[in-house]
Design an enzyme around this catalytic site. Structure first.
Site, PDB file in Angstrom:
ATOM      1  N   LYS A  11       0.858  -1.048  -0.019  1.00  0.00           N
ATOM      2  CA  LYS A  11      -0.047  -0.134   0.022  1.00  0.00           C
ATOM      3  C   LYS A  11       0.689   1.356   0.226  1.00  0.00           C
ATOM      4  O   LYS A  11       1.877   1.338   0.494  1.00  0.00           O
ATOM      5  CB  LYS A  11      -1.006   0.036   1.363  1.00  0.00           C
ATOM      6  CG  LYS A  11      -0.205  -0.021   2.492  1.00  0.00           C
ATOM      7  CD  LYS A  11      -0.248   1.552   3.011  1.00  0.00           C
ATOM      8  CE  LYS A  11       0.596   1.510   4.465  1.00  0.00           C
ATOM      9  NZ  LYS A  11       1.233   2.734   4.835  1.00  0.00           N
ATOM     10  N   ASP A 138      -3.243  -2.197  10.085  1.00  0.00           N
ATOM     11  CA  ASP A 138      -3.239  -1.960   8.396  1.00  0.00           C
ATOM     12  C   ASP A 138      -3.560  -3.308   7.600  1.00  0.00           C
ATOM     13  O   ASP A 138      -3.811  -3.204   6.601  1.00  0.00           O
ATOM     14  CB  ASP A 138      -1.667  -1.859   8.070  1.00  0.00           C
ATOM     15  CG  ASP A 138      -1.242  -0.578   8.275  1.00  0.00           C
ATOM     16  OD1 ASP A 138      -2.203   0.512   8.570  1.00  0.00           O
ATOM     17  OD2 ASP A 138      -0.124   0.025   7.985  1.00  0.00           O
TER      18      ASP A 138
HETATM   19  P1  ATP Z   1       3.911  -0.531   8.070  1.00  0.00           P
HETATM   20  O1  ATP Z   1       3.784   0.287   6.684  1.00  0.00           O
HETATM   21  O2  ATP Z   1       2.696  -1.379   8.281  1.00  0.00           O
HETATM   22  O3  ATP Z   1       4.472   0.400   8.925  1.00  0.00           O
HETATM   23  P2  ATP Z   1       6.663  -1.371   7.139  1.00  0.00           P
HETATM   24  O4  ATP Z   1       6.673  -1.642   5.976  1.00  0.00           O
HETATM   25  O5  ATP Z   1       7.168  -0.244   7.605  1.00  0.00           O
HETATM   26  O6  ATP Z   1       5.095  -1.467   7.506  1.00  0.00           O
HETATM   27  P3  ATP Z   1       7.058  -4.199   7.450  1.00  0.00           P
HETATM   28  O7  ATP Z   1       7.835  -4.085   6.175  1.00  0.00           O
HETATM   29  O8  ATP Z   1       5.493  -4.886   7.404  1.00  0.00           O
HETATM   30  O9  ATP Z   1       7.274  -2.667   7.683  1.00  0.00           O
HETATM   31  O10 ATP Z   1       7.995  -4.763   8.698  1.00  0.00           O
HETATM   32  C1  ATP Z   1       8.437  -4.176   9.791  1.00  0.00           C
HETATM   33  C2  ATP Z   1       8.739  -5.278  10.909  1.00  0.00           C
HETATM   34  O11 ATP Z   1       7.851  -6.700  10.736  1.00  0.00           O
HETATM   35  C3  ATP Z   1      10.200  -5.870  10.337  1.00  0.00           C
HETATM   36  O12 ATP Z   1      11.046  -5.611  11.176  1.00  0.00           O
HETATM   37  C4  ATP Z   1       9.775  -7.579  10.239  1.00  0.00           C
HETATM   38  O13 ATP Z   1      10.792  -8.238  11.207  1.00  0.00           O
HETATM   39  C5  ATP Z   1       8.505  -7.549  10.993  1.00  0.00           C
HETATM   40  N1  ATP Z   1       7.695  -8.671  10.181  1.00  0.00           N
HETATM   41  C6  ATP Z   1       6.901  -9.478  10.593  1.00  0.00           C
HETATM   42  N2  ATP Z   1       6.264 -10.395   9.604  1.00  0.00           N
HETATM   43  C7  ATP Z   1       6.720  -9.841   8.581  1.00  0.00           C
HETATM   44  C8  ATP Z   1       6.488 -10.202   7.045  1.00  0.00           C
HETATM   45  N3  ATP Z   1       5.525 -11.018   6.712  1.00  0.00           N
HETATM   46  N4  ATP Z   1       7.159  -9.611   6.252  1.00  0.00           N
HETATM   47  C9  ATP Z   1       8.184  -8.593   6.610  1.00  0.00           C
HETATM   48  N5  ATP Z   1       8.270  -8.065   7.698  1.00  0.00           N
HETATM   49  C10 ATP Z   1       7.614  -8.700   8.662  1.00  0.00           C
END
Ligand code: ATP
Length: 289
Positions: A11, A138
């Site tokens: 997203k 989310d």
């Molecule tokens: P958001 O936009 O919801 O804040 P983000 O893109 O900043 O998410 P993610 O890539 O979802 O962050 O990952 C953040 C943390 O979640 C990572 O440190 C990771 O270890 C943990 N995590 C748990 N499950 C997953 C997954 N399926 N894929 C990626 N990271 C994951």
């Protein structure tokens, strides 16, 4: 039982506003969200191990229930009375981690959609979104997809008219910004500006791309953090290369620009890919559920 495949779409935040700090310490948000074509690929295979396991091409993300994909599967099995069902989730990740693109939430949502299909739709769309909210704020949006207004902690959704046809260029610099740290800094500095969410909603209803792109705004870009200098540099490149608007998504660190559907984005992609780890073109994806 056979395996099943599902795509987990990232997203982008067309806008991000923090409207209130609640007494429970959480913040009320108001966000226009858009599903985009950058995606992880999942394969789910029921097993007789009695455990939910995740294997991924990104070795640094957890393989147990700390992975949101596993947490979603455990929640689904509990909701349909199949506790103890084994599952192997094979995750081919393309969505950058710690980018503000909801990669983990998208994987969790893909698991919920896929398991519900695999087991003959025991949960309604509403029940699936309620379950999704228990996995993460989310996740309901990632289950539903498309263009939506998300409020509360992000779990209250109202589907909006689709964003008019456009291209996105998404760049993730080689660092991540911690979400709790950004909220803390936001609480310290307070907010001077808010996005014109009503203006964005009106432009979406009119089917007009430019007024949406012009109004894109993320309050986290105001926070005092030296890493946001890089975010501003990426935005400048995108705007210099013809983007109609450019902002950081979520709590960063990914930044994206919106271009007309017939725009040639190759100069932006080449310039940003040379400087930063990740830069890709994408298009919008409509409702998934
Ligand atoms: P958001 O936009 O919801 O804040 P983000 O893109 O900043 O998410 P993610 O890539 O979802 O962050 O990952 C953040 C943390 O979640 C990572 O440190 C990771 O270890 C943990 N995590 C748990 N499950 C997953 C997954 N399926 N894929 C990626 N990271 C994951």
């Amino acid at each position: 039982m056979d395996s099943i495949r599902e795509k987990a779409y990232a997203k982008l935040n067309i806008s991000l506003d923090v409207t209130e700090r609640r007494t429970d310490g959480f913040h009320d948000m108001c966000m226009v969200m858009q599903t985009v074509s950058i995606c992880d690929e999942l394969e789910l295979r029921p097993t007789d191990t009695g455990r939910v396991q995740v294997k991924s091409n990104f070795s640094f993300i957890p393989g147990d229930e700390r992975n949101l994909a596993a947490k979603a599967a455990l929640g689904f099995f509990e909701a349909v009375g199949k506790q103890g069902q084994g599952l192997l989730i094979t995750l081919q990740k393309s969505i950058p981690v710690g980018a503000g693109m909801a990669g983990g939430s998208a994987d969790a949502a893909a698991v919920l959609r896929a398991l519900n299909r695999l087991y003959g739709a025991p949960l309604t769309a509403d029940a699936l979104e309620t379950l999704a909210a228990r996995v993460g704020s989310d996740v309901p949006f990632c289950v539903r997809g498309g263009t939506a207004l998300a409020t509360g902690r992000g779990e209250k959704l109202e589907t909006l008219p689709s964003l008019p046809a456009c291209k996105f260029v998404v760049c993730k610099p080689d660092f991540s910004i911690s979400t709790p740290e950004l909220f803390r800094k936001l609480d310290q500095t307070g907010l001077r500006c808010h996005p014109d969410t009503a203006g964005i909603l009106a432009a979406l209803r009119d089917g007009e791309l430019e007024p949406v792109a012009r109004r894109m705004y993320n309050v986290f870009e105001e926070v005092d953090d030296r890493r946001l200098r890089t975010v501003r540099e990426i935005k400048s490149v995108l705007l210099d290369c013809g983007a109609l608007g450019a902002i950081m998504t979520g709590t960063g660190s990914a930044v994206f620009g919106v271009f007309r559907p017939d725009a040639d984005c190759s100069a932006a992609v080449a310039a940003l890919r040379a400087e930063h780890g990740f830069c890709r073109e994408a298009v919008g994806v409509d409702r998934l559920l």
